[in-house]
Enzyme design. Structure first.
Site, PDB file in Angstrom:
ATOM      1  N   LYS A 182      40.361  38.149  34.061  1.00 29.06           N
ATOM      2  CA  LYS A 182      40.604  36.901  34.790  1.00 29.06           C
ATOM      3  C   LYS A 182      41.994  36.305  34.537  1.00 29.06           C
ATOM      4  O   LYS A 182      42.242  35.136  34.810  1.00 29.06           O
ATOM      5  CB  LYS A 182      39.530  35.824  34.483  1.00 29.06           C
ATOM      6  CG  LYS A 182      38.103  36.284  34.565  1.00 29.06           C
ATOM      7  CD  LYS A 182      37.819  37.256  35.668  1.00 29.06           C
ATOM      8  CE  LYS A 182      37.845  36.647  37.056  1.00 29.06           C
ATOM      9  NZ  LYS A 182      37.716  37.717  38.098  1.00 29.06           N
ATOM     10  N   ASN A 241      44.250  41.772  39.081  1.00 31.31           N
ATOM     11  CA  ASN A 241      44.240  42.330  40.445  1.00 31.31           C
ATOM     12  C   ASN A 241      45.533  41.968  41.190  1.00 31.31           C
ATOM     13  O   ASN A 241      46.076  42.765  41.946  1.00 31.31           O
ATOM     14  CB  ASN A 241      43.025  41.812  41.231  1.00 31.31           C
ATOM     15  CG  ASN A 241      41.753  42.501  40.780  1.00 31.31           C
ATOM     16  OD1 ASN A 241      41.528  43.668  41.079  1.00 31.31           O
ATOM     17  ND2 ASN A 241      40.932  41.800  40.013  1.00 31.31           N
ATOM     18  N   HIS A 259      41.953  46.242  30.306  1.00 31.50           N
ATOM     19  CA  HIS A 259      41.652  45.004  29.571  1.00 31.50           C
ATOM     20  C   HIS A 259      41.524  45.308  28.078  1.00 31.50           C
ATOM     21  O   HIS A 259      41.112  44.432  27.310  1.00 31.50           O
ATOM     22  CB  HIS A 259      40.320  44.409  30.032  1.00 31.50           C
ATOM     23  CG  HIS A 259      40.294  43.990  31.479  1.00 31.50           C
ATOM     24  ND1 HIS A 259      41.267  43.217  32.051  1.00 31.50           N
ATOM     25  CD2 HIS A 259      39.388  44.224  32.461  1.00 31.50           C
ATOM     26  CE1 HIS A 259      40.960  43.002  33.323  1.00 31.50           C
ATOM     27  NE2 HIS A 259      39.826  43.605  33.593  1.00 31.50           N
ATOM     28  N   ARG A 290      47.188  34.343  30.475  1.00 30.69           N
ATOM     29  CA  ARG A 290      46.890  33.096  31.203  1.00 30.69           C
ATOM     30  C   ARG A 290      46.335  32.101  30.198  1.00 30.69           C
ATOM     31  O   ARG A 290      45.657  32.503  29.233  1.00 30.69           O
ATOM     32  CB  ARG A 290      45.846  33.398  32.286  1.00 30.69           C
ATOM     33  CG  ARG A 290      45.557  32.248  33.213  1.00 30.69           C
ATOM     34  CD  ARG A 290      44.502  32.627  34.245  1.00 30.69           C
ATOM     35  NE  ARG A 290      44.416  31.630  35.295  1.00 30.69           N
ATOM     36  CZ  ARG A 290      43.536  31.656  36.285  1.00 30.69           C
ATOM     37  NH1 ARG A 290      42.656  32.643  36.375  1.00 30.69           N
ATOM     38  NH2 ARG A 290      43.510  30.696  37.197  1.00 30.69           N
ATOM     39  N   SER A 320      37.601  30.652  34.988  1.00 30.72           N
ATOM     40  CA  SER A 320      37.565  31.767  35.943  1.00 30.72           C
ATOM     41  C   SER A 320      36.498  32.794  35.542  1.00 30.72           C
ATOM     42  O   SER A 320      35.734  33.285  36.384  1.00 30.72           O
ATOM     43  CB  SER A 320      38.951  32.420  35.993  1.00 30.72           C
ATOM     44  OG  SER A 320      38.976  33.479  36.908  1.00 30.72           O
ATOM     45  N   SER A 364      51.707  39.493  48.305  1.00 33.86           N
ATOM     46  CA  SER A 364      50.815  39.271  47.160  1.00 33.86           C
ATOM     47  C   SER A 364      50.560  37.785  46.902  1.00 33.86           C
ATOM     48  O   SER A 364      50.134  37.403  45.815  1.00 33.86           O
ATOM     49  CB  SER A 364      51.379  39.951  45.899  1.00 33.86           C
ATOM     50  OG  SER A 364      52.650  39.431  45.615  1.00 33.86           O
ATOM     51  N   ARG A 414      39.199  33.518  43.862  1.00 35.64           N
ATOM     52  CA  ARG A 414      38.399  32.293  43.925  1.00 35.64           C
ATOM     53  C   ARG A 414      39.275  31.093  44.308  1.00 35.64           C
ATOM     54  O   ARG A 414      39.253  30.645  45.433  1.00 35.64           O
ATOM     55  CB  ARG A 414      37.709  32.093  42.559  1.00 35.64           C
ATOM     56  CG  ARG A 414      36.575  31.097  42.526  1.00 35.64           C
ATOM     57  CD  ARG A 414      36.062  30.953  41.098  1.00 35.64           C
ATOM     58  NE  ARG A 414      37.097  30.535  40.166  1.00 35.64           N
ATOM     59  CZ  ARG A 414      37.371  29.274  39.847  1.00 35.64           C
ATOM     60  NH1 ARG A 414      36.640  28.316  40.351  1.00 35.64           N
ATOM     61  NH2 ARG A 414      38.339  28.981  39.000  1.00 35.64           N
ATOM     62  N   LYS A 415      40.079  30.588  43.347  1.00 39.75           N
ATOM     63  CA  LYS A 415      40.929  29.431  43.658  1.00 39.75           C
ATOM     64  C   LYS A 415      42.415  29.736  43.474  1.00 39.75           C
ATOM     65  O   LYS A 415      43.256  29.201  44.183  1.00 39.75           O
ATOM     66  CB  LYS A 415      40.563  28.259  42.741  1.00 39.75           C
ATOM     67  CG  LYS A 415      39.364  27.463  43.173  1.00 39.75           C
ATOM     68  CD  LYS A 415      39.351  26.141  42.434  1.00 39.75           C
ATOM     69  CE  LYS A 415      38.191  25.277  42.849  1.00 39.75           C
ATOM     70  NZ  LYS A 415      38.089  24.084  41.987  1.00 39.75           N
ATOM     71  N   GLY A 416      42.719  30.510  42.447  1.00 38.66           N
ATOM     72  CA  GLY A 416      44.109  30.905  42.218  1.00 38.66           C
ATOM     73  C   GLY A 416      45.042  29.743  41.888  1.00 38.66           C
ATOM     74  O   GLY A 416      46.162  29.696  42.374  1.00 38.66           O
TER      75      GLY A 416
HETATM   76  P1  A3P Z   1      40.454  31.946  39.568  1.00 30.05           P
HETATM   77  O1  A3P Z   1      39.065  32.396  39.281  1.00 30.05           O
HETATM   78  O2  A3P Z   1      40.908  30.831  38.664  1.00 30.05           O
HETATM   79  O3  A3P Z   1      40.690  31.615  40.997  1.00 30.05           O
HETATM   80  P2  A3P Z   1      41.593  39.085  37.558  1.00 30.05           P
HETATM   81  O4  A3P Z   1      42.265  39.711  38.733  1.00 30.05           O
HETATM   82  O5  A3P Z   1      42.217  39.479  36.259  1.00 30.05           O
HETATM   83  O6  A3P Z   1      40.129  39.258  37.613  1.00 30.05           O
HETATM   84  O7  A3P Z   1      41.905  37.516  37.664  1.00 30.05           O
HETATM   85  C1  A3P Z   1      41.306  36.736  38.651  1.00 30.05           C
HETATM   86  C2  A3P Z   1      41.999  35.401  38.754  1.00 30.05           C
HETATM   87  O8  A3P Z   1      43.314  35.571  39.301  1.00 30.05           O
HETATM   88  C3  A3P Z   1      41.238  34.493  39.706  1.00 30.05           C
HETATM   89  O9  A3P Z   1      41.450  33.162  39.222  1.00 30.05           O
HETATM   90  C4  A3P Z   1      41.986  34.750  41.012  1.00 30.05           C
HETATM   91  O10 A3P Z   1      41.807  33.746  41.974  1.00 30.05           O
HETATM   92  C5  A3P Z   1      43.428  34.792  40.498  1.00 30.05           C
HETATM   93  N1  A3P Z   1      44.329  35.453  41.446  1.00 30.05           N
HETATM   94  C6  A3P Z   1      44.136  36.645  42.049  1.00 30.05           C
HETATM   95  N2  A3P Z   1      45.151  36.908  42.877  1.00 30.05           N
HETATM   96  C7  A3P Z   1      45.994  35.878  42.801  1.00 30.05           C
HETATM   97  C8  A3P Z   1      47.242  35.559  43.452  1.00 30.05           C
HETATM   98  N3  A3P Z   1      47.776  36.376  44.345  1.00 30.05           N
HETATM   99  N4  A3P Z   1      47.850  34.403  43.114  1.00 30.05           N
HETATM  100  C9  A3P Z   1      47.283  33.567  42.213  1.00 30.05           C
HETATM  101  N5  A3P Z   1      46.109  33.804  41.573  1.00 30.05           N
HETATM  102  C10 A3P Z   1      45.477  34.937  41.878  1.00 30.05           C
END
Ligand code: A3P
Length: 272
Positions: free
Chosen positions: A24, A28, A88, A110, A118, A207, A229-231
């Protein structure tokens, strides 16, 4: 969920691109960024891009080094292009060859409060992960590292030991949110991807959170919505009680305050 430590079957190459991050932390997001930077810099033809995409999609259905069919390690050995490896895993359980080969490692971090929020939503939305009946119950589990991939703090304490390694670079989720183009330039320089300003800008646009969420919803449906989700930075303020916030501050103080990694994270700016 049990994470199988099967990754010692991989022999790192010096040109491997390794992306490490606690769940999180935006893995990705950076996975896509690294792929796009690599593809653009290597100036692949359309046909080569399609071939590369097909191979990686097939190989990394679960796009984490430590997950999926162990057979993939044999195929990874033969990949005819620069490999982008996402994990991870904490450094002490990463394959030793990664450090020996001097492959470059991008560590994505983060702030712990947004990470916790998250991961909470992720646990409660993914049926194969344990769910929690309340935020408070989950918070206790997070603070004790009783989650898949273990303790967030333990993970960063281990990575902090690598802050002077010349092949390790740290980038924070928050600095990328503040200035994605600048963050991408730093990443491109570190890995030696040669891109023009316009090319960097194109990768940044592709991206953006909105672009990735839309694409993921089309390809993965509801799962895409869960991943993206929210980003945002600061969502923790809607979840943490004052006591929980203070408890996390103390934990950060004990584990990371005054360390190189702790300084880089600007905890005071994002967690107050
Ligand atoms: P939130 O749940 O706070 O929205 P991972 O990819 O390691 O699982 O991390 C997921 C988190 O990264 C999620 O946070 C997701 O929304 C956020 N995220 C993914 N792509 C993103 C982007 N392009 N810009 C900002 N945040 C992003």
């Amino acid at each position: 969920m049990q994470v199988n430590i099967i990754s010692n079957k991989i022999y790192a190459r010096s040109d491997d691109v390794i992306l490490a991050g606690y769940p999180k932390n935006g893995t990705n997001w950076l996975d896509q960024v690294l792929n796009d930077l690599e593809i653009t810099a290597a100036k692949y033809t359309e046909e080569e891009i399609n071939e590369r995409t097909n191979i990686t999609n097939e190989l990394f259905v679960m796009p984490r080094l430590e997950l999926g069919d162990p057979e993939k390690f044999k195929r990874m050995k033969e990949l005819p292009f620069r490999r982008i490896i996402v994990t991870h895993l904490s450094p002490e359980v990463l394959p030793k060859s990664i450090f020996k080969s001097k492959a470059k490692i991008l560590l994505l971090v983060r702030n712990p409060k947004d990470t916790a929020v998250s991961y909470f939503h992720f646990h409660n939305n993914i049926p194969t992960l344990p769910s929690f009946s309340s935020w408070d119950e989950y918070f206790t589990a997070f603070m004790h590292g009783k989650l898949c991939w273990g303790s967030y703090f333990g993970y960063l304490v281990e990575w902090n030991k690598h802050m002077d390694d010349e092949n390790v670079m740290v980038i924070t989720y928050e600095e990328l949110k503040e200035n994605q183009t600048l963050g991408l330039k730093k990443i491109a320089d570190f890995f030696g991807f040669s891109l023009s300003e316009e090319e960097i800008q194109t990768v940044a646009e592709k991206s953006s959170f909105e672009a990735m969420k839309e694409k993921s919803f089309k390809t993965h449906g509801t799962f895409g919505k869960i991943l993206f989700r929210k980003g945002i930075v600061g969502d923790w303020k809607d979840h943490f009680s004052e006591a929980q916030s203070k408890e996390m501050d103390r934990k950060f103080e004990v584990c990371l305050a005054g360390t190189k990694l702790g300084e880089k994270m600007k905890y005071g700016v994002y967690c107050n």
